[in-house]
Design a protein around this motif. Structure first.
Motif, PDB file in Angstrom:
ATOM      1  N   LEU A  11     -75.770  52.110  54.825  1.00 28.42           N
ATOM      2  CA  LEU A  11     -76.223  53.466  54.500  1.00 28.42           C
ATOM      3  C   LEU A  11     -77.460  53.764  55.330  1.00 28.42           C
ATOM      4  CD1 LEU A  11     -75.987  53.555  50.605  1.00 28.42           C
ATOM      5  CD2 LEU A  11     -74.208  53.945  52.299  1.00 28.42           C
ATOM      6  N   HIS A  12     -77.563  54.995  55.749  1.00 30.66           N
ATOM      7  CA  HIS A  12     -78.799  55.385  56.406  1.00 30.66           C
ATOM      8  C   HIS A  12     -79.901  55.356  55.352  1.00 30.66           C
ATOM      9  CE1 HIS A  12     -81.760  58.260  58.137  1.00 30.66           C
ATOM     10  NE2 HIS A  12     -81.495  57.507  59.200  1.00 30.66           N
ATOM     11  N   SER A  52     -83.373  56.959  47.290  1.00 36.09           N
ATOM     12  CA  SER A  52     -82.764  56.790  48.607  1.00 36.09           C
ATOM     13  C   SER A  52     -82.290  55.350  48.770  1.00 36.09           C
ATOM     14  CB  SER A  52     -83.799  57.095  49.689  1.00 36.09           C
ATOM     15  OG  SER A  52     -84.789  56.095  49.679  1.00 36.09           O
ATOM     16  N   HIS A 110     -78.450  61.030  63.146  1.00 36.49           N
ATOM     17  CA  HIS A 110     -79.731  61.075  62.457  1.00 36.49           C
ATOM     18  C   HIS A 110     -80.876  61.438  63.386  1.00 36.49           C
ATOM     19  CE1 HIS A 110     -77.758  59.620  58.896  1.00 36.49           C
ATOM     20  NE2 HIS A 110     -77.168  58.707  59.649  1.00 36.49           N
ATOM     21  N   LYS A 150     -67.870  59.201  59.639  1.00 33.81           N
ATOM     22  CA  LYS A 150     -68.514  58.073  58.981  1.00 33.81           C
ATOM     23  C   LYS A 150     -68.072  56.822  59.745  1.00 33.81           C
ATOM     24  CE  LYS A 150     -70.479  59.632  55.021  1.00 33.81           C
ATOM     25  NZ  LYS A 150     -70.840  60.945  55.615  1.00 33.81           N
ATOM     26  N   GLU A 169     -80.114  58.148  52.885  1.00 36.08           N
ATOM     27  CA  GLU A 169     -78.969  58.592  52.085  1.00 36.08           C
ATOM     28  C   GLU A 169     -79.262  58.392  50.596  1.00 36.08           C
ATOM     29  OE1 GLU A 169     -74.712  57.930  53.239  1.00 36.08           O
ATOM     30  OE2 GLU A 169     -75.646  56.812  54.888  1.00 36.08           O
TER      31      GLU A 169
END
Ligand SMILES: [Zn+2]
Length: 1131
Positions: A972-973, A935, A1118, A1065, A976
């Motif tokens: 990025l989360h 991740s 999220h 995005k 991800e």
């Protein structure tokens, strides 16, 4: 029941909208009545109250009624037929009604437009205005006298008050002296049932009816309509109804468009009247309070009860942010209980204009706010005005606390609250001892003397922080190092700009100078009893040490005073000047900042800056600068930090934003632009310290590892693209391209991006060689220092030679050592690929010997030294074998990946991923081995571990997808999958692990939200549209759990754009080419289908707004899970 019937009938009567022209009020038609065809003096708007009407009820009148009663009034032309009229007087208007039950007057006369009230015979009196005279008759002389005297008094009071009128009846332009108009719309409207048009003026929260525009200019109207509980509705294309509680007015506008404007303006008027309440009306009675004390916005409905200013909502928000100890913010509408009669009176006594005589006495026009100022400007201004007291009028006793307190105790016995305010905000202690044991505190003393408003003021300021005493600024005023120093110095006359020209000895005069207890004074001589000049060290912004020989006296320094004046002192003796500089330096900086002045600095002083999360709250920082070193003591820190300017990631001068931005190790510092003369010196000093391509190695732009950025860039490029290139470093490249490339690298190596291309490899290789050959003093630090290296070749034993090289290496200055290390490491790697590039150690040594030693190549020993350095690279440079092997493995990986990529045109199934740490820069790339399942959070951990950065609390590190071309980036989360993202990267994209400076603010925002959706106005542009200049236009943006929708207007029912939340995005930033209206933009990539990818550019007005939108996007996408709940593991 009968009562009810009566009421009903009365109501029906009201709403019938009938009215009749009051013939009796007929009067001469005035000249110039072309625009109006109302022949009558007034219009009877028959509408009586159904219940007993109490005119003193503040619902009906903005000001309390002063006097009312029956009077006889003559119609015009002196026909002497008197008619009974109900007459009413308040502070602003004299009006008369058909009878006491009427709601709408027959005439309303603005008090300021009354020029005279004259007694005439027979119980009569005249009220004279500029365009006509009203004749009234009382029932007896006593009543007449009452009216005349009360009228005269009212008029006089009105004239005494700072402004002439509350409503601008008397003002022809509709503009007040202040330039702020309260009139939102005016013009002719046809009133249904009436033969002629009326001149209608919407002013503040009321509507005024005049027969024509001229009447309006003379301040004599028909009536005013209170708009509370009013409704406005269009009834036809051009007509609309204005319905009040008493009556419906039906108007017809000239056009449909006009009608729309009227309806809108009237609706705004209704809402104004609804929101205004008793307190606001009272406070606004002082006209200066009708404009925000800070930005001038009209009808401010907030106030700071301790600073005694009335504020608009926006400014009040900023005040609130300063904290209760600085500004106690209260609403005029919602905090009614706070508004005691005394507090009301205090605000009427002071008023924004008078209070600003203190708070804004020294405000440069360039720093003034206006109602449309953005939040950042507001923040800056309000902080400067009240936190720092930057613009205040300094009291004559400023700095003398005892004298201030004494003055305070005297002043509070009088009614002069403004003086009290000035004393208190210049340092008088509200809680000081008065010296009178019976009345020990100022409050008790003020009470004793019956000064209730003084008591009120003091009470609200019991624990107010003084301007300039905030923690950050505190240090400025308290130079606590007890320093004293005396002696003779030579001094020139002070000037208002930096001293650029040479001053000869003749320009200086000898002065006895003394530094004691934070005061620097100078005298004609040691024996003079009165000083010729003095400055407080707390007012000295900056001390500058001049280079030797700049002026007639060999050694000199300058002091930059807060007032903008510059003082130059000199002496021939370096020791004398050094002692002075040491003493002044110490007296200047706060005690914890002593390190700032314990070195050979060129300048030391304070600058205002913002950084990190406290972006909107400027602080004072202390800085000292010398060469490429900048020492700094930031707000709240107890240790001096230090910046190597050569390693500064970015220095940008944002003149428009009024800031100089320094980025050091990923942290940004915005230094506020200052108009005073010391600032340019700071800026050019910093610029000089950055390093330049034509300087010796130690004055170059450097990487974190002390290698010149030019060298680092070239080596990285060759490593990536040239290791398998045959004859690399031996082929010559294109001379013109090499020259141009070297020139741009020397200008600013950080800005140069080396582009790919086969022939480019040789050009870059030659740039490196030429740079090393030409750089001042060379890698071996000059000819003399290079000789021992060459002598080493005569030593027979290799082992001995190696230890000699080691010793020589250690004797090199750090930058030379690091540079040599980087070059030899590179050459070692190059020769590892000798099978492909044909460049073995020997061949490389032939090329690099003369290059590094800067010789013509006749001496063979230069090649021998370089060859032996490569050969024994690990020993001489003490390199770990494993580490070197890992480096070579990674290089192979990169090359292999590139080859496969080139062959297949598809991403190779890499498990090694190149991620930059903090920024994209040669040398900052780390090759990290990751699996499909890793991740973003895990990737970040790995990169930080490799970069030796221990996770710290409050640091939010994210992995960003950065697109250089589009000038946008997306964190990025944390969940991800990193590898998938890595594979999808385009040519201009890369991954950077760096601090996510918005994360904390986003988490705070989210935590405080109940409703997850958000809507608001935003500036929008899209990819389509004309090439070149792109325009951003306002859209209503609605973002909720399902989709992002953009509407053209608030009333639009169909969204212009729509995209489901999951298909979005969101990137920070908008490419500059699109000329976004602010720097707080985001690029939203909307990918609803594979082939349908749209870029929407959304631009916010403030950073906070941007953060809120970004947070909302993340929150929705999220499900509130923005950041891992548990902190990251250490490894
Ligand atoms: Zn304001």
């Amino acid at each position: 029941m009968a009562n009810n019937d009566d009421a009903l009938r009365a109501m029906q009567n009201c709403f019938r909208s009938q009215f009749s022209v009051d013939e009796a009020e007929y009067e001469d038609i005035e000249k110039n009545r072309r625009t109006s065809s109302v022949d009558e003096d007034s219009i009877y708007l028959g509408c009586t109250l159904s219940r007993s009407f109490k005119p003193e009820d503040s619902d009906f009148h903005h000001s309390p009624v002063i006097k009312m009663g029956w009077l006889d009034k003559t119609p015009p032309q002196g026909t002497l037929i008197f008619q009974k009229r109900w007459v009413m007087l308040d502070e602003q208007y004299l009006r008369y009604f058909q009878n006491e039950k009427e709601v709408y007057s027959k005439r309303v006369i603005a008090i300021p437009s009354v020029t005279e009230v004259v007694n005439v015979g027979g119980q009569k009196f005249e009220v004279v205005t500029r365009n006509r005279t009203f004749l009234f008759r009382a029932e007896n002389n006593t009543v007449r006298e009452e009216w005349v005297s009360v009228l005269k008094e009212t008029i006089q009071q009105c004239r005494n008050s700072m402004d002439m009128s509350h409503m601008n009846f008397s003002d022809t332009s509709g503009q007040r002296a202040s330039g702020v108009s309260l009139i939102s719309k005016q013009g002719y409207l046809e009133m249904i049932g009436l033969r002629s048009k009326l001149y209608v003026v919407i002013c503040s929260d009321r509507v005024f009816l005049y027969r024509n525009a001229e009447e309006h200019s003379h301040g004599v109207g028909i009536t005013s309509i209170e708009m509370n509980l009013g409704t406005v509705k269009s009834t036809d294309k051009r007509s609309f109804n204005l319905t009040t509680f008493y009556r419906t007015f039906s108007f017809v506008a000239e056009s449909e468009q006009q009608m729309g404007q009227w309806v809108e303006a009237l609706q705004a008027c209704v809402s104004r009247s609804l929101s205004s309440n008793v307190v606001a009306q009272k406070i606004w009675a002082e006209e200066a309070n009708q404009r925000c004390a800070d930005c001038g916005a009209t009808y401010p409905d907030w106030a700071s009860v301790n600073l005694c200013v009335v504020l608009c909502k926006c400014c009040a928000g900023v005040h609130r942010g300063l904290g209760q100890s600085v500004s106690k913010v209260r609403s005029l509408k919602m905090d009614e209980k706070v508004w005691t009669e005394n507090l009301n009176q205090l605000f009427l006594l002071l008023g924004n204009d008078r209070v600003n005589l203190f708070w804004a006495a020294n405000m440069p026009p360039s720093e003034m706010l206006c109602p449309s100022s953005d939040s950042e400007e507001r923040q800056r201004f309000v902080t400067a005005k009240y936190c720092q007291g930057k613009y205040r009028r300094y009291h004559a006793l400023f700095g003398q606390e005892e004298a201030l307190n004494k003055a305070l105790c005297n002043t509070i016995q009088t009614g002069d609250v403004l003086e009290t305010l000035s004393l208190v905000f210049c340092g008088a202690d509200v809680n000081c001892y008065t010296g009178d044991p019976e009345l020990p505190s100022p409050v008790s003393m003020a009470q004793h003397y019956g000064q209730t408003l003084q008591v009120e003021f003091l009470t609200h300021n019991h624990n107010t922080e003084l301007p300039g005493s905030r923690a950050g600024d505190h240090t400025v005023l308290e130079a606590a190092l007890p320093v004293s120093h005396t002696g003779y110095l030579f001094k020139t006359a002070s000037s208002t700009r930096a001293v650029t020209e040479r001053k000869s000895k003749g320009d200086f005069s000898r002065r006895w100078c003394s530094l004691n207890q934070g005061n620097f004074s100078y005298y004609e001589s040691e024996k003079s009893s009165s000083q010729s000049g003095q400055m407080k060290m707390s007012d000295v912004l900056c001390l500058v040490v001049n280079p030797q020989g700049k002026h007639g006296y060999g050694h000199s320094f300058e002091l930059y005073h807060d007032s903008g004046r510059v003082y130059l002192f000199g002496e021939d003796s370096p020791d004398t000047v050094r002692e002075w500089i040491k003493a002044i330096g110490k007296a200047l900086v706060p005690p914890v900042g002593e390190d700032l002045v314990c070195w050979s600095f060129e300048r030391v002083g304070r600058l205002r800056y913002t950084a990190g999360q406290s972006f909107h709250c400027p602080h004072l920082g202390w800085f000292s600068l010398g060469g490429s070193r900048l020492l700094l003591l930031l707000h709240g820190e107890d240790q001096v930090d230090n910046i190597d300017l050569r390693k500064l990631q970015e220095l940008s001068v944002q003149q428009e934003a009024g800031a100089v931005v320094l980025v050091n190790r990923g942290r940004r510092l915005h230094v506020e632009w200052d108009r005073r003369p010391d600032f340019q010196g700071w800026l050019s000093g910093i610029q000089q310290g950055l390093g330049r391509g034509d300087s010796p190695l130690d004055q170059q732009q450097l990487t974190e590892t002390d290698v010149p950025v030019i060298v680092d860039r070239c080596i990285s490029y060759i490593t990536q693209h040239g290791l398998k290139s045959e004859g690399i470093y031996r082929r010559c490249g294109v001379n013109s391209k090499i020259t141009a490339l070297l020139l741009s690298l020397r200008h600013d190596a950080r800005q140069v991006r080396l582009s790919e291309g086969e022939d480019q490899v040789d050009n870059v290789a030659n740039v490196l060689k030429r740079f090393l050959r030409e750089v001042g003093e060379g890698v071996f630090n000059g000819h003399q220092a290079s000789l021992p290296w060459l002598h080493t070749t005569t030593v027979s034993e290799m082992r001995e030679r190696v230890s000699k090289y080691q010793a020589l290496l250690h004797s090199l200055p750090p930058v030379n050592r690091a540079t040599l290390g980087a070059v030899i490491n590179h050459l070692y790697c190059v020769q590892c690929f000798a099978d492909e590039n044909q460049m073995n150690m020997h061949n490389l040594a032939i090329v690099f010997g003369p290059t590094l030693f800067q010789t013509d190549g006749t001496d063979n020993s230069v090649g021998q030294v370089v060859e032996e350095l490569i050969q024994n690279y690990q020993d001489i440079f003490n390199v770990d074998a494993e580490q070197l092997q890992r480096q070579l493995d990674m290089i192979s990986h990169v090359i292999k990946a590139q080859e496969e990529h080139a062959e297949e045109g598809t991403p190779s199934p890499l498990t090694i991923c190149g991620v930059y740490l903090e920024r994209k820069e040669e040398g900052s790339e780390l090759l990290v081995q990751i699996s499909q399942a890793v991740s973003a959070e895990e990737l970040v951990c790995e990169v930080l571990r490799r970069g030796n950065i221990p996770p710290q609390q409050g640091d939010y590190w994210s992995c960003f997808l950065v697109n250089d071309n589009q000038e946008m980036e997306r964190p990025l989360h944390y969940q991800e999958r990193a590898l998938a993202i890595y594979f999808s990267l385009g040519k201009d994209c890369h991954l950077v692990v760096k601090r996510n400076c918005y994360m904390e603010a986003m988490l705070i925002y989210i935590a405080g939200k109940v409703d997850v959706s958000r809507n608001g106005l935003i500036k929008f542009s899209d990819e389509k549209g004309q090439k070149g200049k792109r325009t951003f236009s306002r859209r209503l943006c609605v973002l909720d759990g399902t989709s992002l929708r953009l509407y053209k207007g608030v009333k639009s029912t169909q969204p212009e754009r729509e995209c489901p939340v999951h298909a979005l995005k969101v990137y920070y930033g908008i490419k500059k080419r699109l000329q976004p209206p602010s720097c707080w933009g985001m690029t939203v990539v909307c990918e609803q289908a594979e082939r349908d990818k749209q870029l929407w550019y959304l631009c916010c007005e403030s950073e906070n707004e941007l953060i809120e939108w970004l947070a909302t996007f993340m929150n929705l996408q999220h499900d509130g899970d923005l950041w891992p709940a548990a902190s990251r593991p250490d490894s």
